[in-house]
Design a protein around this motif. Structure first.
Motif, PDB file in Angstrom:
ATOM      1  N   ALA A  95       0.823  -1.210   0.000  1.00 50.92           N
ATOM      2  CA  ALA A  95       0.000   0.000   0.000  1.00 50.92           C
ATOM      3  C   ALA A  95       0.855   1.257   0.000  1.00 50.92           C
ATOM      4  N   THR A 117      -7.574   0.596  -3.697  1.00 46.81           N
ATOM      5  CA  THR A 117      -7.736   0.210  -2.303  1.00 46.81           C
ATOM      6  C   THR A 117      -7.253  -1.224  -2.134  1.00 46.81           C
ATOM      7  N   ASP A 125      -6.858   3.104   3.800  1.00 46.62           N
ATOM      8  CA  ASP A 125      -7.947   3.250   2.828  1.00 46.62           C
ATOM      9  C   ASP A 125      -8.455   4.691   2.800  1.00 46.62           C
TER      10      ASP A 125
END
Length: 369
Positions: A95, A117, A125
């Protein structure tokens, strides 16, 4: 992508591994020192002799079994903990890597880049959603900037080309400096001057540099003055201008009368521009709680739903093929919006579509000076 102590994911996994090893060593130390003594005391209390061979054998069996069970359990726990830490760190690392790459591409001008996401947690998120929202806004700003430059170039091209042509004609002796030539040169020069002044007004208003001389004024007087100033243009085109006002109403607002008059004048000019001969434009004002609402409604061309979100943007035109002289510079509504917002108010537009006219509503706060 690489694993190292310099990365956040690497540091997180290293920290978790150190905590797990410390926990394992602590558990083993406690089990090896406290457990045998407790087991020995229980055996003695149950009737075994303290130094009997049977007691020694039982305690040795206990220690070996405990060490084996504890060692296997701790190894399995360590393996599971390291695996879970690795999976969590890997997801977090992915991420963060996507966010970093997207930020780099965004800084390089790739405003269409978005972050997917990846399920790195609610915080990541939320951060990804905020990043995508920022990227979308930057993409809109870039599109507006490009359109602004293109339209500004188009606005400048016509008067500059006209002035250049007349200048060459005068130099070559093809054109004489008579009354008509002077009129054309003056008109084009004035057009450039108005464009520069309009752009400066918008820039100063949007940057908070617009100087306002706020004084109490009756709303009815402000609206009546704007209507009277525009009435001659309406009469020339054959469009009816109706001012629905209570001239005795005491409602006042603290505003700069000249600037508000400029904003209302732009709105009335815009309504006239898009209302055909025989149509009607009405302007009215009414108090509403702590605000005053000034409404301008026309029976003209109307605005499509796709155009409504953009009509207050600089140089925006719903029909790019529309004649430039008829549509103006495309900055009047932008100036009106900037002036009204500088007064702490808002301006909105509504239309049911082409052929159904349009309504502009100006809300000004009823502030006491």
């Amino acid at each position: 992508m690489r694993w190292s102590r310099e990365t956040l994911a690497g540091r997180l996994m290293l920290g978790q591994t150190i905590v797990l090893l410390a926990s394992i060593l602590t558990a083993g130390l406690v089990a090896s020192t406290v457990g045998p003594q407790i087991f020995h005391d229980h055996l003695v209390e149950s009737g075994h002799a303290k130094n009997s061979a049977e007691l020694v054998h039982v305690e040795r069996a206990y220690r070996e079994a405990s060490a084996l069970a504890l060692g296997v359990a701790l190894l399995i726990s360590l393996a599971c903990a390291i695996l879970v830490s690795w999976l969590v760190s890997r997801r977090l690392r992915r991420a963060l890597h996507d966010l970093t790459q997207a930020a780099r591409q965004l800084s390089s001008g790739h405003y269409t880049r978005r972050v997917p996401t990846v399920g790195g947690g609610s915080e990541l998120d939320t951060f990804a959603a905020a990043f995508n929202s920022m990227a979308g806004r930057l993409e809109d700003v870039e599109a507006t900037r490009r359109r602004l430059l293109s339209d500004l170039a188009h606005e400048l091209r016509t008067p500059i080309a006209t002035l250049s042509a007349y200048h060459e004609g005068l130099v070559d002796g093809v054109i004489e400096l008579d009354v008509d030539t002077r009129a054309v040169l003056t008109a084009q020069t004035d057009r450039l001057a108005r464009l520069a002044e309009d752009i400066d007004d918008v820039s100063r208003a949007e940057e908070g540099r617009l100087r306002l001389e706020l004084r109490p004024h009756r709303v009815a007087d402000l609206v009546a003055m704007a209507a009277d100033s525009a009435r001659a243009s309406y009469t020339d085109k054959g469009v009816s201008l109706v001012a629905d006002l209570d001239l005795n109403a005491p409602t006042t607002v603290g505003v700069d009368a000249d600037r508000v008059g400029q904003a209302l004048g732009n709105l009335l000019t815009n309504a006239l521009r898009h209302t055909p001969e025989g149509g009607q434009v009405s302007i009215s004002a009414r108090p509403e709680r702590d605000e005053v609402v000034i409404t301008i409604t026309d029976t003209g061309e109307g605005i499509s739903p796709a155009q409504l979100p953009h009509i207050f943007e600089r140089f925006y035109r719903g029909d790019s093929a529309r004649d430039r002289n008829r549509s103006g510079s495309g900055i009047g509504l932008t100036i009106s919006k900037a002036i009204i917002e500088a007064h702490g108010g808002t301006i909105t537009a509504h239309s049911s579509g082409h052929g159904h006219g349009a309504t502009f509503a100006v809300l000004l706060p009823r502030r006491r000076l």
